[in-house]
Write a protein that holds these residues in place. Sequence first.
Motif, PDB file in Angstrom:
ATOM      1  N   ALA A 143     -17.148  17.624  -3.504  1.00  0.00           N
ATOM      2  CA  ALA A 143     -17.173  17.475  -2.045  1.00  0.00           C
ATOM      3  C   ALA A 143     -18.183  18.433  -1.443  1.00  0.00           C
ATOM      4  CB  ALA A 143     -15.789  17.747  -1.458  1.00  0.00           C
ATOM      5  N   ASP A 144     -18.962  17.930  -0.483  1.00  0.00           N
ATOM      6  CA  ASP A 144     -19.887  18.771   0.282  1.00  0.00           C
ATOM      7  C   ASP A 144     -19.193  19.202   1.569  1.00  0.00           C
ATOM      8  OD1 ASP A 144     -22.015  18.616  -1.510  1.00  0.00           O
ATOM      9  OD2 ASP A 144     -22.804  16.786  -0.592  1.00  0.00           O
ATOM     10  N   VAL A 145     -19.010  20.486   1.724  1.00  0.00           N
ATOM     11  CA  VAL A 145     -18.340  21.044   2.906  1.00  0.00           C
ATOM     12  C   VAL A 145     -19.403  21.731   3.768  1.00  0.00           C
ATOM     13  CG1 VAL A 145     -16.476  22.517   3.735  1.00  0.00           C
ATOM     14  CG2 VAL A 145     -16.312  21.456   1.466  1.00  0.00           C
ATOM     15  N   THR A 146     -19.494  21.338   5.038  1.00  0.00           N
ATOM     16  CA  THR A 146     -20.515  21.907   5.915  1.00  0.00           C
ATOM     17  C   THR A 146     -19.879  22.750   7.020  1.00  0.00           C
ATOM     18  OG1 THR A 146     -20.550  19.838   7.184  1.00  0.00           O
ATOM     19  CG2 THR A 146     -22.241  20.122   5.504  1.00  0.00           C
ATOM     20  N   PHE A 147     -20.531  23.879   7.267  1.00  0.00           N
ATOM     21  CA  PHE A 147     -20.125  24.796   8.333  1.00  0.00           C
ATOM     22  C   PHE A 147     -21.372  25.134   9.164  1.00  0.00           C
ATOM     23  CE2 PHE A 147     -17.516  25.920   4.607  1.00  0.00           C
ATOM     24  CZ  PHE A 147     -16.232  25.800   5.112  1.00  0.00           C
ATOM     25  N   TYR A 148     -21.140  25.547  10.402  1.00  0.00           N
ATOM     26  CA  TYR A 148     -22.236  26.087  11.212  1.00  0.00           C
ATOM     27  C   TYR A 148     -21.882  27.518  11.560  1.00  0.00           C
ATOM     28  CZ  TYR A 148     -26.282  26.075  14.267  1.00  0.00           C
ATOM     29  OH  TYR A 148     -27.515  26.327  14.828  1.00  0.00           O
ATOM     30  N   ASP A 149     -22.790  28.430  11.218  1.00  0.00           N
ATOM     31  CA  ASP A 149     -22.589  29.836  11.492  1.00  0.00           C
ATOM     32  C   ASP A 149     -23.330  30.185  12.783  1.00  0.00           C
ATOM     33  OD1 ASP A 149     -22.298  32.551  11.555  1.00  0.00           O
ATOM     34  OD2 ASP A 149     -23.262  32.951   9.621  1.00  0.00           O
ATOM     35  N   TYR A 150     -22.570  30.405  13.864  1.00  0.00           N
ATOM     36  CA  TYR A 150     -23.170  30.720  15.151  1.00  0.00           C
ATOM     37  C   TYR A 150     -23.690  32.155  15.227  1.00  0.00           C
ATOM     38  CZ  TYR A 150     -22.044  26.325  17.434  1.00  0.00           C
ATOM     39  OH  TYR A 150     -22.026  24.991  17.787  1.00  0.00           O
ATOM     40  N   ARG A 151     -23.383  32.958  14.236  1.00  0.00           N
ATOM     41  CA  ARG A 151     -23.898  34.326  14.235  1.00  0.00           C
ATOM     42  C   ARG A 151     -25.411  34.324  14.132  1.00  0.00           C
ATOM     43  NH1 ARG A 151     -25.505  37.517  10.281  1.00  0.00           N
ATOM     44  NH2 ARG A 151     -24.831  35.985   8.751  1.00  0.00           N
ATOM     45  N   ASP A 152     -25.968  33.448  13.281  1.00  0.00           N
ATOM     46  CA  ASP A 152     -27.431  33.393  13.127  1.00  0.00           C
ATOM     47  C   ASP A 152     -27.956  31.961  13.084  1.00  0.00           C
ATOM     48  OD1 ASP A 152     -26.437  32.616  10.705  1.00  0.00           O
ATOM     49  OD2 ASP A 152     -27.458  34.149   9.526  1.00  0.00           O
ATOM     50  N   ASP A 153     -27.188  31.012  13.638  1.00  0.00           N
ATOM     51  CA  ASP A 153     -27.602  29.607  13.719  1.00  0.00           C
ATOM     52  C   ASP A 153     -28.031  29.061  12.361  1.00  0.00           C
ATOM     53  OD1 ASP A 153     -27.476  28.606  16.574  1.00  0.00           O
ATOM     54  OD2 ASP A 153     -28.565  30.489  16.861  1.00  0.00           O
ATOM     55  N   THR A 154     -27.100  29.094  11.439  1.00  0.00           N
ATOM     56  CA  THR A 154     -27.347  28.630  10.074  1.00  0.00           C
ATOM     57  C   THR A 154     -26.373  27.513   9.715  1.00  0.00           C
ATOM     58  OG1 THR A 154     -28.061  30.844   9.415  1.00  0.00           O
ATOM     59  CG2 THR A 154     -27.467  29.322   7.657  1.00  0.00           C
ATOM     60  N   LEU A 155     -26.912  26.441   9.151  1.00  0.00           N
ATOM     61  CA  LEU A 155     -26.065  25.394   8.589  1.00  0.00           C
ATOM     62  C   LEU A 155     -25.785  25.760   7.139  1.00  0.00           C
ATOM     63  CD1 LEU A 155     -24.747  22.552   8.907  1.00  0.00           C
ATOM     64  CD2 LEU A 155     -26.871  21.619   7.965  1.00  0.00           C
ATOM     65  N   VAL A 156     -24.521  25.863   6.797  1.00  0.00           N
ATOM     66  CA  VAL A 156     -24.104  26.249   5.447  1.00  0.00           C
ATOM     67  C   VAL A 156     -23.432  25.049   4.790  1.00  0.00           C
ATOM     68  CG1 VAL A 156     -22.699  27.820   4.057  1.00  0.00           C
ATOM     69  CG2 VAL A 156     -23.731  28.628   6.198  1.00  0.00           C
ATOM     70  N   THR A 157     -23.915  24.664   3.626  1.00  0.00           N
ATOM     71  CA  THR A 157     -23.324  23.571   2.856  1.00  0.00           C
ATOM     72  C   THR A 157     -22.872  24.116   1.511  1.00  0.00           C
ATOM     73  OG1 THR A 157     -24.802  21.964   3.894  1.00  0.00           O
ATOM     74  CG2 THR A 157     -23.649  21.259   1.908  1.00  0.00           C
ATOM     75  N   ARG A 158     -21.585  23.926   1.209  1.00  0.00           N
ATOM     76  CA  ARG A 158     -21.047  24.398  -0.065  1.00  0.00           C
ATOM     77  C   ARG A 158     -20.463  23.197  -0.807  1.00  0.00           C
ATOM     78  NH1 ARG A 158     -18.302  30.075  -0.224  1.00  0.00           N
ATOM     79  NH2 ARG A 158     -19.958  30.362  -1.752  1.00  0.00           N
TER      80      ARG A 158
END
Length: 277
Positions: A143-158
């Motif tokens: 599964a691809d899990v996506t998050f958005y980190d508003y601390r530094d405007d980063t899209l994180v995909t794990r």
Amino acid sequence: MRNIVHRHLGKMVAGTTIAVAGTAVMVAVTLPGTAGADDSGTRAGQSAPQAAGAAGAGEAAAGSGRAVPPGVVEAAPAEGQQGEGRDPLTDDELQRAEKIALSRQLFRSSESVDGDRGPQPLGVDLAEPEADEVGRPDAPRRADVTFYDYRDDTLVTRTVDLGTGKVVATGTQHGVQPPLSRAEKAEAAGLLIADPLGSGLKADYKDATGKALTSPDQLQLSGAVYRAAPGAQPAALDQCGEHRCVRLFPKVKNGPWVDARQLVIDLSARKVARIDR
């Protein structure tokens, strides 16, 4: 009521014309979604034929002397904890994947849309198989899990291997803006309601309902990511695309749509600006 609405919105024209005035205006057309829909699922022109058909069946049964058995709705089959092959992710898999992907380190070092600790969850999707796994019945489910980190405007995909329960890949990207989550649209609406530029939206809501608009929960919200275009926005929105920015399409619950397309909410900077076009 019609005269009151005109005070804020200007001329309203039936059909396909949208009347535009003030900071936000009512949309005088039926837009896609729930507008004009009967929540019971019955629409004009459908209920009568259905009723007539049911009555006809009842009369025929009565004429034959046979009792009409009651309708039976079968329960949905129980969903397993683990899917197979390319089956959609089960509820259990969705929850497990997000829990595994959100490591303690990621939680502590990131920020959500409302400023809390931890990244903003965006979605969980079944990962595509590797080239040598296509068609294999024993291919691992990931599964691809996506998050958005508003601390530094980063899209994180794990990427999580659902069989082993481990994160097998992590990727970060800047300037990539996937569709908005429900929580992000609600946060954008809250910022707009609290901002002076939201006065037109609140006035329109008051005209439509007779009540004050104080919470995003009072609206049905759709929205789209906004990206900056050269010369098309004030300087306050020049970073949209790097920042996470939103154009909202709000709707009064059980009422009309409100045109707020000229207003853009920068969720990263927590500011609202107007596009003068």
